[in-house]
Design an enzyme around this catalytic site. Structure first.
Site, PDB file in Angstrom:
ATOM      1  N   GLN A   1      53.866-115.764 -27.481  1.00 28.35           N
ATOM      2  CA  GLN A   1      52.474-115.515 -27.832  1.00 28.35           C
ATOM      3  C   GLN A   1      51.491-116.028 -26.783  1.00 28.35           C
ATOM      4  OE1 GLN A   1      54.672-116.461 -30.651  1.00 28.35           O
ATOM      5  NE2 GLN A   1      54.732-114.236 -30.673  1.00 28.35           N
TER       6      GLN A   1
ATOM      7  N   ASN B   1      50.867-107.967 -35.481  1.00 30.08           N
ATOM      8  CA  ASN B   1      52.295-108.236 -35.257  1.00 30.08           C
ATOM      9  C   ASN B   1      52.422-109.192 -34.080  1.00 30.08           C
ATOM     10  OD1 ASN B   1      55.047-108.224 -34.687  1.00 30.08           O
ATOM     11  ND2 ASN B   1      55.278-106.065 -35.222  1.00 30.08           N
ATOM     12  N   ASP B   2      52.496-110.480 -34.377  1.00 31.90           N
ATOM     13  CA  ASP B   2      52.549-111.500 -33.334  1.00 31.90           C
ATOM     14  C   ASP B   2      53.732-111.333 -32.392  1.00 31.90           C
ATOM     15  OD1 ASP B   2      50.288-113.158 -33.723  1.00 31.90           O
ATOM     16  OD2 ASP B   2      51.209-114.039 -35.485  1.00 31.90           O
ATOM     17  N   CYS B   3      54.727-110.580 -32.825  1.00 32.24           N
ATOM     18  CA  CYS B   3      55.958-110.467 -32.043  1.00 32.24           C
ATOM     19  C   CYS B   3      56.001-109.220 -31.166  1.00 32.24           C
ATOM     20  CB  CYS B   3      57.170-110.498 -32.971  1.00 32.24           C
ATOM     21  SG  CYS B   3      57.323-112.057 -33.852  1.00 32.24           S
TER      22      CYS B   3
END
Length: 829
Positions: free
Chosen positions: A514, A497-499
């Site tokens: 990021q 989950n990049d967020c």
């Protein structure tokens, strides 16, 4: 006129179009789709993106560094640049693809097929058929335009083509106007029949692009301002309105290619023209011809191969054979045709496409800001390795070469250079584990253990090369040994989950969530990565045992046991698993939180891995998913949605509720829940989730969905959103590969393993009998599943009439087709 509601070949009213399964096409019946519905052209290094009106763009290998044609994002109207054609009959102007003129047509259809698109139109009894494809093995697009006079009188009209060149580097092209307005160059061959884009060719490049016609034109233009008029538009270009061409030659400004053909057709007569948009690359000795000009010979050779309509037909047949071979690897025949068309056609087609272009270039991805993702590409391999094992092998080695010496990995790399992207860097701590996933998937599919011995550089430095097995080992322990206060793996910049950015703490506009790290990074932990270590670690330990590395097997086993113990001690929250621990050591995804109490990822991975099975944690976690995250369109990523920005959690809290990672239905992660449900013995629940997510099951929800009803989207707006059920970011999503794995390997239960093919179906009663044809390690298996008696009865598997002792089929290796019967039998042996 274009209501969008048409009848399909079975009489059922559908919105905007319908599936033609026999032709493996989706037929669009109106140009006014809720959003442009696209297709991909190309099977190798060349890629074209084309919408149902002919819009889109093309590139060679790299959507940023080798862009052939321009595209304008965030534009209004949408779909505003592509390969355009204009017709002018008297004072009436229209486009065979509807756009860009958008004049009302008397008839329209668009057929998106596998690697080709056909758009037909009718206006004032003049019919057009535009066929677009990229022939197998070629660096070009072919556009065949067939024109037929359907009237009883002779017709006189003019046709203009139009393509707008990008000055190669798509980012520089859209930003560096002070230079680019002066650099654009063209070379005109055969009175405008072929227009070559040669910007920077005499300095640093060994390649050019071109757009050419099969016939000599009656006029041409290569300068956009001349064609459109300085204050004109592509919807009403001055050259077309005036009925002429200016024979303009671009010197700087915006180079384009347009050929005008003046045509006369008798009643019932037809005319065919073929246009080719192509790319040529030449070595230094062959760059120039005897005139000292860019050498057109390779271009002319390519044109000769597609000058006639019959040659285009041959290219279409070859493309069809290519897809026959691809899709022959796996097909299913069941009582549910929506399942069959997804598995047999569209899901595999999307898997192939996402493998080719990763997340780089679509209607939503510009091809400028990112290249190939490390974790994305490794996951995509799981959905396409059965299609092209050799290309999967090559890609695994390419990706592994971007790995860093300590086992970490560049998060992205450029497909042209194959070098890691320094702009975003590394420290996404789940990344190294996905290389284990793809390598295991490849070996299980092929039985090719030699890949583990391949010498692969670290950081693309041959002096640092070691075997792929060493790469896997370093990657595993990079994730498993970097632990925080609770003995769980550190999350780094983010996990899948990049967020979820637990070390960012951003309060600065324009700062990347990021890449900015304002916390030390030695505290925030990921429960999801812990689940990956358990799940993928078990596969890695099996792999180590099978290659005889007992020391590695033991080391991996010890790490799994340690992590699993920490999960049981710290990560169970009573009804579900925590998602993480933040930079202050506080739990994320806990019942004690007002927002963001339960997340999908940790429930799916830990239930799939069976962590806490003795305590019934997998079933309890999956029940919580059903209770708190379910909707009729799929499973939301988190609940309750975040309504306030929380700098300790990062980008996930910056989205409005219900969108993207903030409680959207993130399609990529839904198949993990499906697999977990199967792994825990709940096939009915798994199939229900699959049918909610699968686009071929949309039916009357297509208008609400808005995007293509034949491919998965990245995200569907969740229950909290004002536009619940609306999709965004179609085509390029891990949902494609994971959905194929979920339905074929887990629901249908045809699962590759290290020593053969395991048969373990988990079918809902409604599906009934089914048949799978599976190509595996050179043999073909005709697998026929008969429902038989209840699920409690003994599963019987017969290979060529002989009952097997268990559910493993070991390929005979004779290259023949073998019959497999799968049924249930009451009683015990």
């Amino acid at each position: 006129m274009f209501s969008g509601k048409q009848r399909n070949n079975k009489g059922k009213i559908m919105e905007f179009g319908y599936f033609d399964d026999d032709k493996r096409e989706y037929v669009i019946t109106t140009p006014r789709t809720p959003y442009p519905w696209i297709n991909y052209l190309g099977t190798g290094d060349f890629t074209g993106i084309v919408s149902n009106t002919g819009s889109g763009y093309s590139y060679m290998k790299d959507a940023r560094l080798r862009r052939l044609t321009r595209f304008r994002y965030n534009d209004q109207p949408v779909d505003s640049l592509g390969r355009w054609f204009y017709m002018r009959e008297g004072g009436m102007v229209w486009s065979p693809g509807w756009a860009p003129v958008r004049a009302e047509l008397d008839g329209y259809s668009c057929r998106h097929g596998l690697g080709y698109t056909v758009i037909t139109a009718l206006k004032n009894q003049l019919a057009s058929e535009l066929t677009m494809l990229s022939p197998v093995g070629e660096a070009c697009e072919v556009h065949r335009l067939r024109l037929v006079n359907r009237s009883a009188q002779r017709k006189s009209f003019s046709l203009w083509s139009y393509a707008e060149f990008c000055l190669w580097n798509a980012y520089d092209d859209m930003t560096n106007f002070q230079r680019n307005w002066s650099t654009g160059e063209v070379q005109i061959e055969e009175s405008g029949r072929a227009i070559m884009h040669i910007t920077e060719y005499r300095e640093r490049r060994n390649h050019y692009a071109f757009y050419a016609s099969s016939q000599l034109p009656d006029g041409f233009d290569t300068d956009r301002s001349a064609f459109c008029g300085q204050y004109g538009s592509l919807a009403a270009p001055e050259a077309v309105l005036q009925g002429c061409s200016w024979q303009s030659e671009a010197h700087g400004w915006a180079p384009v290619a347009s050929q005008r053909h003046d045509i006369e057709l008798a009643a019932g007569e037809e005319k065919v023209l073929v246009f080719v948009l192509g790319y040529v690359e030449q070595d230094e000795p062959n760059k120039w011809d005897e005139r000292g000009r860019a050498n057109p010979a390779p271009m002319m050779s390519m044109l000769t191969r597609y000058a006639a309509s019959e040659q285009v037909d041959a290219a279409l047949r070859e493309l069809a054979l290519f897809w026959d071979a691809m899709l022959g690897s796996f097909s299913v025949q069941s009582q549910e045709k929506r399942l069959d068309r997804s598995v047999n056609i569209w899901n595999q087609y999307q898997c192939f496409t996402t493998f080719r272009v990763s997340r780089s270039a679509s209607s939503f991805e510009s091809g400028i800001g990112r290249g190939m993702g490390f974790r994305d590409t490794n996951q995509d391999i799981g959905g396409m390795v059965h299609l092209m094992p050799q290309r999967a092998r090559e890609r695994i080695l390419d990706v592994a070469a971007t790995q860093l010496r300590d086992g970490g990995a560049f998060h992205q790399y450029q497909p042209l250079t194959k070098l890691g992207n320094h702009d975003i860097g590394s420290d996404f701590n789940d990344d190294p584990l996905w290389l284990i996933y793809s390598t295991v998937a490849y070996i299980k599919e092929t039985g090719d253990w030699s890949i583990l011995k391949e010498s692969v550089p670290f950081d693309n430095n041959p002096a640092l090369a070691d075997s792929l097995l060493v790469h896997l080992r370093r990657g595993f322990f990079k994730a498993a040994d970097k632990i925080g206060l609770h003995g769980l793996p550190l999350i780094g910049r983010a996990d899948w989950n990049d967020c979820l950015n637990l070390n960012c703490f951003s309060m600065t506009p324009d700062e990347s969530f990021q890449t900015a790290t304002n916390a030390s990074g030695d505290t925030a932990e990921s429960v999801m990565i812990a689940g990956m270590i358990v799940l993928l670690g078990r596969e890695f330990a099996r792999l180590a045992a099978l290659v005889g590395d007992t020391a590695l097997e033991a080391q991996v086993g010890n790490a799994i046991q340690r992590i699993e113990g920490r999960l049981l001690e710290y990560a169970w929250d009573g009804e579900w698993w925590l998602r993480a621990f933040d930079a202050s050591g506080q739990p994320v995804g806990t019942a004690k939180s007002a927002e963001g109490r339960i997340f999908i990822e940790s429930q799916a991975f830990l239930a799939w891995a069976g962590v806490g099975k003795a305590e019934a944690y997998p079933i309890r976690a999956l029940d919580s998913v059903a209770k708190y995250l379910d909707t009729e369109r799929g499973v939301m990523l988190v609940q309750p949605a975040f309504t306030k920005y929380n700098k300790a959690l990062g980008e996930i809290t910056s989205y409005p509720p219900g969108y993207k990672e903030n409680a959207g239905i993130f399609c990529h992660s839904n198949p993990w829940v499906i697999i977990a449900e199967v792994a825990n013995g709940r096939p009915e629940r798994a199939y229900s989730l699959f049918s909610r997510l699968c686009p071929t099951f949309l039916g009357e929800k297509t208008a609400q969905h808005r995007l293509e009803p034949y491919v998965y989207a990245q995200m569907v707006a969740g229950r909290d959103a004002s536009s619940f059920g609306e999709a965004k970011n179609s085509w390029l999503t891990g949902a494609a590969a994971w959905s194929f794995v979920a339905v074929t390997q887990w629901i249908l239960g045809i699962r590759p393993d290290f020593d053969g093919l395991r048969i373990s179906p988990a079918l809902p009663a409604e599906l009934g009998d089914f048949r799978v044809q599976r190509r595996f390690r050179g043999d073909c298996f005709d697998i026929r599943y008969e429902v038989g008696l209840g699920a409690e009865d003994r599963l019987v598997i017969e290979l060529d009439g002989v009952e097997l002792p268990d559910n493993l089929i070991v390929p005979p290796g004779d290259g023949l087709t073998h019959l497999v019967r799968v049924y249930r039998q009451s009683g015990q042996r």
